[in-house]
Design a protein around this motif. Structure first.
Motif, PDB file in Angstrom:
ATOM      1  N   SER A 177      10.678 -54.604 -56.531  1.00  0.00           N
ATOM      2  CA  SER A 177      10.817 -56.335 -55.722  1.00  0.00           C
ATOM      3  C   SER A 177       9.334 -56.396 -55.461  1.00  0.00           C
ATOM      4  CB  SER A 177      11.702 -56.693 -55.954  1.00  0.00           C
ATOM      5  OG  SER A 177      13.108 -56.190 -57.017  1.00  0.00           O
ATOM      6  N   VAL A 218      11.908 -58.231 -49.165  1.00  0.00           N
ATOM      7  CA  VAL A 218      11.317 -57.583 -49.804  1.00  0.00           C
ATOM      8  C   VAL A 218      10.207 -56.788 -48.745  1.00  0.00           C
ATOM      9  CG1 VAL A 218      11.509 -58.791 -52.130  1.00  0.00           C
ATOM     10  CG2 VAL A 218       9.814 -59.844 -50.449  1.00  0.00           C
ATOM     11  N   LEU A 263      17.733 -60.167 -53.423  1.00  0.00           N
ATOM     12  CA  LEU A 263      17.656 -59.848 -54.087  1.00  0.00           C
ATOM     13  C   LEU A 263      19.248 -59.206 -53.417  1.00  0.00           C
ATOM     14  CD1 LEU A 263      15.282 -57.650 -54.270  1.00  0.00           C
ATOM     15  CD2 LEU A 263      15.580 -58.380 -56.211  1.00  0.00           C
ATOM     16  N   ASP A 296      16.841 -53.112 -56.278  1.00  0.00           N
ATOM     17  CA  ASP A 296      15.795 -53.324 -56.929  1.00  0.00           C
ATOM     18  C   ASP A 296      15.431 -53.325 -57.864  1.00  0.00           C
ATOM     19  OD1 ASP A 296      13.370 -53.807 -56.281  1.00  0.00           O
ATOM     20  OD2 ASP A 296      12.423 -51.466 -55.992  1.00  0.00           O
ATOM     21  N   ASN A 297      15.416 -54.768 -58.072  1.00  0.00           N
ATOM     22  CA  ASN A 297      15.627 -55.441 -59.901  1.00  0.00           C
ATOM     23  C   ASN A 297      13.745 -56.436 -60.093  1.00  0.00           C
ATOM     24  OD1 ASN A 297      15.626 -56.513 -62.200  1.00  0.00           O
ATOM     25  ND2 ASN A 297      17.666 -57.326 -61.814  1.00  0.00           N
ATOM     26  N   PRO A 298      12.910 -55.828 -59.715  1.00  0.00           N
ATOM     27  CA  PRO A 298      11.949 -56.314 -60.000  1.00  0.00           C
ATOM     28  C   PRO A 298      11.477 -57.465 -61.229  1.00  0.00           C
ATOM     29  CG  PRO A 298      10.812 -54.406 -61.185  1.00  0.00           C
ATOM     30  CD  PRO A 298      12.406 -54.633 -59.894  1.00  0.00           C
ATOM     31  N   MET A 317      13.457 -60.786 -59.614  1.00  0.00           N
ATOM     32  CA  MET A 317      12.251 -61.099 -59.098  1.00  0.00           C
ATOM     33  C   MET A 317      11.153 -62.543 -59.339  1.00  0.00           C
ATOM     34  SD  MET A 317      11.158 -61.919 -55.378  1.00  0.00           S
ATOM     35  CE  MET A 317      12.537 -60.595 -54.694  1.00  0.00           C
ATOM     36  N   ASN A 334      13.927 -51.977 -51.149  1.00  0.00           N
ATOM     37  CA  ASN A 334      13.106 -52.585 -52.536  1.00  0.00           C
ATOM     38  C   ASN A 334      11.805 -52.517 -52.591  1.00  0.00           C
ATOM     39  OD1 ASN A 334      16.257 -53.555 -53.314  1.00  0.00           O
ATOM     40  ND2 ASN A 334      15.515 -55.161 -51.477  1.00  0.00           N
TER      41      ASN A 334
END
Length: 413
Positions: free
Chosen positions: A273, A264, A229, A234-236, A239, A270
């Motif tokens: 993610s 993580v 990331l 925080d970008n699930p 991921m 995050n």
């Protein structure tokens, strides 16, 4: 799979902690960096390398990845004119001895098969070993370094060419030094602009798809020495899709950069993610093979059941092991998982060893059984939710998969 958790002995210790956090998942890649302040750093401090060498030698399936700078003062923002002069000196052979010394130390420490990520992110502006000021000299210099390290008896190094994703200061294909001195085509890929979405990162010039295509054209495997990331937060969805990309394209190895803002496990920034990474990688260990039962001499196959000469009969469905589902996931329709003990030979004393538990599918009534007589039953319709992430949903409008099953009864039995 691995992660960069720290340098030296601290990084080795943290691998065990990360493995525990992942429910026992096998982490078979150890990754660290040589500092680049001085040539002495680049020759490889045995105190830094030795803990990793010991970790690597404990299991034959482990991989040791080492990032190696190509210039001293590597992060001191040296000017382009100075970089150009240094690259030309390297191309003339001035620095060969430093890399020969590094190769000797790696062989002496018992890691002659190290993956060397040489001059990483050369297409950017950060490092003194960057390519942009003089690509021709950079490529010649790379060739000299590889030749010097391969000249050491006993070495089996693999060299990983790993640019930044995207254009950066120069298109990384302009720095490619040749197929005979590159074994792996890697890419350091963080979730940041200009790739605002994962699709941008795939499709942009010199992006993820360009890496895969270039590697295929040159008959090379791919890797992701650094990924994680970054500026997109925080970008699930990132991921989830990056993990799937790595799996689909069969990277020879990948190591997540696990510290803030990229990580993580060691980064609390995050959490969403982190949940995705953990759920997708939880409890992934190599299954223990279970031998199929061998008939005793008193057991004779039924008439017409004997295998053809040279062929081995396929195991029955009840003998086929099925992976244990990841926590939070549901077994596929059509089966539940029930433990079935498998026989295991004991020691020479004749004592039976504990039998391992093998998970095998047992049918459940997801569909009605097809009738043998009479009219077919009404069609069955089912819909299953799809966990594709918000980006897939917004792009394709997909949230569930629906299907319909109909039966036909043959006119003759």
């Amino acid at each position: 799979m691995g992660a960069f958790t720290s340098s030296g002995a601290d990084g080795v210790r943290r691998i065990a902690d990360l493995r525990q956090w992942l429910g026992g998942t096998d982490l078979t890649v150890g990754h660290t960096y040589l500092p680049g302040e001085s040539w002495r750093d680049i020759e490889g401090d045995p105190g830094l390398i030795q803990p990793w060498a010991q970790w690597k030698k404990e299991r034959p399936d482990r991989l040791f990845v080492l990032n190696v700078p190509m210039q001293e003062r590597n992060e001191q923002h040296v000017s382009d004119s100075q970089v150009r002069s240094l690259l030309r000196s390297g191309a003339a052979g001035r620095f060969d001895g430093h890399f020969t010394e590094l190769a000797r130390r790696l062989v002496a420490l018992g890691v002659p098969d190290t993956v060397v990520v040489l001059g990483w992110e050369m297409n950017g502006t950060t490092y003194t070993h960057r390519c942009g000021p003089d690509p021709a000299s950079w490529k010649t210099y790379w060739n000299r370094v590889v030749t010097a390290m391969r000249s050491v008896p006993g070495q089996r190094f693999r060299f990983d060419f790993a640019p930044n994703r995207g254009q950066d200061a120069i298109g990384w294909t302009s720095c490619y030094p040749g197929d005979d001195v590159v074994d792996i085509i890697g890419m350091d890929s963080y979730d940041q602009p200009p790739g605002d979405s994962f699709y941008d990162q795939v499709e942009e010039p010199f992006g993820l798809q360009a890496q895969v295509d270039f590697a295929a054209a040159h008959n090379k495997s791919i890797s992701y020495p650094e990924w994680g990331l970054f500026r997109n937060g925080d970008n699930p969805d990132y991921m989830r899709m990056m993990l799937q990309w790595i799996t689909d394209h069969r990277a020879v190895y990948q190591t997540l950069t696990d510290y803030c803002p990229h990580g993580v496990w060691q980064c609390d920034d995050n959490p969403k993610s982190s949940r995705v990474f953990r759920s997708k990688n939880f409890a992934q260990v190599e299954p223990v093979p279970v031998p199929s039962p061998v008939p005793t001499p008193s057991e004779t196959p039924a008439p017409g059941q004997a295998p053809a000469p040279g062929e081995t009969p396929a195991p029955a469905p009840s003998e086929m092991p099925t992976p244990t589902p990841t926590p939070g996931e549901t077994p596929a329709p059509g089966g539940t998982l029930t433990p079935v003990p498998a026989p295991s030979p004991g020691p020479d004393t004749g004592t039976a060893a504990p039998a391992p538990t093998v998970m095998v599918p047992v049918p459940v009534g997801f569909f009605r059984p097809a009738p043998t007589l009479g009219s077919p039953p009404a069609p069955v319709e089912r819909c299953l939710p799809l966990d594709l992430g918000e980006e897939y949903k917004s792009r394709f409008g997909l949230s569930q998969l629906c299907f319909r099953v109909e039966w036909q009864v043959p006119k003759k039995s």
